[in-house]
Design a protein around this motif. Structure first.
Motif, PDB file in Angstrom:
ATOM      1  N   UNK A  48       0.836  -1.193   0.000  1.00  0.00           N
ATOM      2  CA  UNK A  48       0.000   0.000   0.000  1.00  0.00           C
ATOM      3  C   UNK A  48       0.877   1.252   0.000  1.00  0.00           C
ATOM      4  N   UNK A  49       0.227   2.367  -0.187  1.00  0.00           N
ATOM      5  CA  UNK A  49       0.976   3.632  -0.282  1.00  0.00           C
ATOM      6  C   UNK A  49       1.762   3.921   0.992  1.00  0.00           C
ATOM      7  N   UNK A  50       1.236   3.482   2.140  1.00  0.00           N
ATOM      8  CA  UNK A  50       1.938   3.725   3.405  1.00  0.00           C
ATOM      9  C   UNK A  50       2.894   2.592   3.773  1.00  0.00           C
ATOM     10  N   UNK A  51       3.238   1.735   2.796  1.00  0.00           N
ATOM     11  CA  UNK A  51       4.260   0.719   3.010  1.00  0.00           C
ATOM     12  C   UNK A  51       3.787  -0.501   3.764  1.00  0.00           C
ATOM     13  N   UNK A  52       2.487  -0.791   3.752  1.00  0.00           N
ATOM     14  CA  UNK A  52       1.943  -1.979   4.402  1.00  0.00           C
ATOM     15  C   UNK A  52       1.717  -3.068   3.346  1.00  0.00           C
ATOM     16  N   UNK A  54      -0.459  -6.297   1.927  1.00  0.00           N
ATOM     17  CA  UNK A  54      -1.739  -7.003   1.906  1.00  0.00           C
ATOM     18  C   UNK A  54      -1.731  -7.977   0.733  1.00  0.00           C
ATOM     19  N   UNK A  55      -2.764  -8.814   0.657  1.00  0.00           N
ATOM     20  CA  UNK A  55      -2.878  -9.725  -0.470  1.00  0.00           C
ATOM     21  C   UNK A  55      -3.039  -8.962  -1.775  1.00  0.00           C
ATOM     22  N   UNK A  70      -5.974  -0.355   1.446  1.00  0.00           N
ATOM     23  CA  UNK A  70      -5.510  -0.205   2.818  1.00  0.00           C
ATOM     24  C   UNK A  70      -5.473  -1.565   3.503  1.00  0.00           C
ATOM     25  N   UNK A  71      -4.832  -1.613   4.662  1.00  0.00           N
ATOM     26  CA  UNK A  71      -4.739  -2.874   5.400  1.00  0.00           C
ATOM     27  C   UNK A  71      -6.097  -3.346   5.902  1.00  0.00           C
ATOM     28  N   UNK A  88       3.201 -14.651   9.384  1.00  0.00           N
ATOM     29  CA  UNK A  88       1.955 -13.967   9.707  1.00  0.00           C
ATOM     30  C   UNK A  88       2.153 -12.472   9.507  1.00  0.00           C
ATOM     31  N   UNK A  89       1.412 -11.904   8.548  1.00  0.00           N
ATOM     32  CA  UNK A  89       1.418 -10.460   8.315  1.00  0.00           C
ATOM     33  C   UNK A  89       0.100  -9.922   8.870  1.00  0.00           C
ATOM     34  N   UNK A  90       0.209  -9.113   9.915  1.00  0.00           N
ATOM     35  CA  UNK A  90      -0.959  -8.650  10.670  1.00  0.00           C
ATOM     36  C   UNK A  90      -1.064  -7.137  10.534  1.00  0.00           C
ATOM     37  N   UNK A  91      -2.177  -6.678   9.964  1.00  0.00           N
ATOM     38  CA  UNK A  91      -2.350  -5.254   9.672  1.00  0.00           C
ATOM     39  C   UNK A  91      -1.151  -4.692   8.920  1.00  0.00           C
ATOM     40  N   UNK A  92      -0.677  -5.472   7.948  1.00  0.00           N
ATOM     41  CA  UNK A  92       0.348  -4.990   7.028  1.00  0.00           C
ATOM     42  C   UNK A  92       1.774  -5.173   7.456  1.00  0.00           C
ATOM     43  N   UNK A  93       2.010  -5.695   8.673  1.00  0.00           N
ATOM     44  CA  UNK A  93       3.366  -5.858   9.175  1.00  0.00           C
ATOM     45  C   UNK A  93       3.626  -7.318   9.545  1.00  0.00           C
ATOM     46  N   UNK A  94       4.791  -7.833   9.129  1.00  0.00           N
ATOM     47  CA  UNK A  94       5.155  -9.208   9.462  1.00  0.00           C
ATOM     48  C   UNK A  94       5.438  -9.317  10.959  1.00  0.00           C
TER      49      UNK A  94
END
Length: 501
Positions: A48-52, A54-55, A70-71, A88-94
């Motif tokens: 995403x634009x904020x560096x997160x 997602x699938x 977005x996440x 596990x990537x949770x809300x965009x962060x591993x």
């Protein structure tokens, strides 16, 4: 919540494409619509634009809905790293890497909470949410702690459409069997059936539609055609089989190393639309042939996949190919493999701290894995040392563990985000390594690179095939094509008039 959930009788029945089309159809009618998938399992991801992270499917679906991804559209992403474990990537962060049982035991309650949080956020921001399920909703051994199908439909309180793929056969059994395995309260949510990937004369299937409706008491909302070359990015490993199944005869032969844990294979999809290019997978040395170029794509487990190349003797074939003047491109994990050594200092790639494996030795560099992952969208230009036009812009994204350090002076490939040197470029482009995913989605650069191969084979150069400019139009085309085979007004009524009570 106003919305609809698309569930399937199995994986790869076309849920992602249908959600993409529905998002565009609703957006075209002025509806503020968002996609959602609670938990995705895929190594094909989107930044995403904020560096997160997602699938990828949800990023594409958001683009189709004309909104910023977005996440909240995919709060949980599982990225397989081995047959037993996934990151596990949770809300965009591993966060961590767990076994399937470890994840089920420790993340169920946390998963339920973040799904509720995401649904509440989307409900506040959008008029309609189109939700995608995963696999089948009747995996009996997993249902007690599932986070992806009927439990999500209940949390969102939306109706469900069941999709089945007629192309694989057994469509009647898959639909009736899936419905019969549902609990009574789950089946009450199923308001329609869509049959996907139909080929042939639809009039020959009318009796089948009538039988299904009489047998199940549920309307068939559409029989969708098999859409060839839809050019919408795939989501998971099953999509590789369908999208890259046909190998055509062509003047340029590009071999792609198929790592066991390949990631972000959407990097390769533009080549499917170049008339004189044959793209084929190579799993072992018997499939090597005489390629004009070799691409090492990304991987979720660089060291494991490097060892796979060595065990299957593909490392020697790649090295000989380069020694004989053949072109090679390594992307992300493939770039790391081109170096001399890969060091898992933190154990973040293998789970074994300080594990070291030798690379292909084609690039004078070594890569060290640390704990933190880099994820960012990237805009760059070619480095002056490449001889390529320095004013030409390329775009993509980075998702990688590890930092690659050169052992001797070499020419970087790109200048990215505020002038940072990135990648490796040698022998006039014969050897390229980069962390930039979607490099070949840049149409002018893809033309330039293919023309290097054409010139080497004494073939005439070709103009750029501009695929990127038509991306938004493809969303409209897919949406229009599917709408003509859907009971669209009925489907919208099911969204607007749903009342589970």
């Amino acid at each position: 919540m106003r919305g609809i959930m698309i569930q399937g009788t199995a994986s790869d029945v076309g849920k992602s494409l249908i959600v993409t089309a529905l998002c565009r159809l609703l957006a075209n009618e002025g509806v503020k619509v968002a996609p959602f998938k609670s938990q995705n399992m895929s190594n094909n991801s989107y930044v995403t634009r904020d560096g997160k992270e997602i699938g990828r499917a949800q990023g594409i679906q958001a683009e189709a809905a004309r909104i910023e991804p977005t996440v909240w559209m995919n709060p949980i992403l599982l990225k397989p790293r081995s047959d037993q474990q996934a990151e596990v990537v949770y809300l965009g962060k591993a966060l961590e890497t767990l076994s399937g049982r470890g994840y089920r035991d420790h993340y169920y309650d946390k998963g339920i909470n973040v799904i509720k949080q995401a649904l509440n956020h989307l409900q506040d921001e959008y008029d309609v949410v189109v939700i995608e399920g995963a696999g089948s909703p009747v995996e009996i051994n997993l249902k007690d702690r599932e986070l992806v199908n009927m439990r999500v439909a209940e949390l969102a309180d939306v109706p469900v459409i069941l999709v089945s793929d007629i192309d694989r056969g057994g469509v009647f059994a898959s639909i009736v069997g899936t419905l019969d395995l549902m609990e009574a309260h789950e089946r009450q949510r199923v308001v329609g059936v869509i049959i996907n990937k139909f080929r042939g004369d639809l009039s020959l299937f009318e009796d089948g539609i009538q039988w299904l409706e009489e047998k199940t008491g549920i309307p068939v909302l559409g029989v969708l055609p098999y859409v060839e070359n839809h050019m919408i990015d795939g989501e998971d490993s099953l999509s590789i089989r369908s999208q890259f199944a046909t190998v055509k005869e062509a003047k340029l032969d590009i071999a792609v190393i198929r790592h066991p844990f390949i990631s972000n294979y959407s990097d390769l999809e533009p080549f499917l639309h170049e008339d004189d290019v044959s793209l084929r997978w190579v799993d072992n040395k018997s499939e090597w042939g005489q390629p004009d170029a070799v691409i090492l794509p990304g991987t979720k487990s660089t060291i494991n996949d490097m060892e796979y190349l060595q065990i299957n003797q593909l490392d020697h074939l790649i090295q000989n190919h380069v020694e004989q003047g053949g072109h090679v491109v390594g992307i992300c994990g493939g770039y790391q493999m081109l170096g001399e050594e890969i060091i898992d200092e933190a154990g973040s790639d293998t789970g074994i701290p300080n594990c070291i494996v030798r690379g292909l030795g084609i690039i004078p560099a070594h890569t060290t894995f640390y704990r933190e992952k880099e994820t960012q969208q990237v805009i760059g230009t070619f480095h002056s040392g490449t001889g390529l036009p320095t004013s030409q812009q390329v775009e993509g994204y980075e998702i990688h563990l590890g930092k690659t350090i050169f052992l001797q002076q070499g020419s970087p490939f790109l200048l990215v985000n505020n002038g940072v040197e990135e990648g490796y470029f040698a022998a006039g482009g014969q050897i390229i390594g980069t962390y930039l995913h979607h490099l070949f989605h840049n149409d002018v650069w893809r033309m330039q690179w293919l023309n290097m191969l054409r010139i080497r084979k004494c073939l005439p150069s070709q103009p750029a095939n501009f695929l990127k400019d038509g991306k938004d139009q493809r969303y409209d085309d897919i949406a229009f094509q599917l709408r003509s085979h859907l009971k669209w007004d009925l489907l919208k009524n099911l969204i607007n008039q749903w009342d589970s009570r």
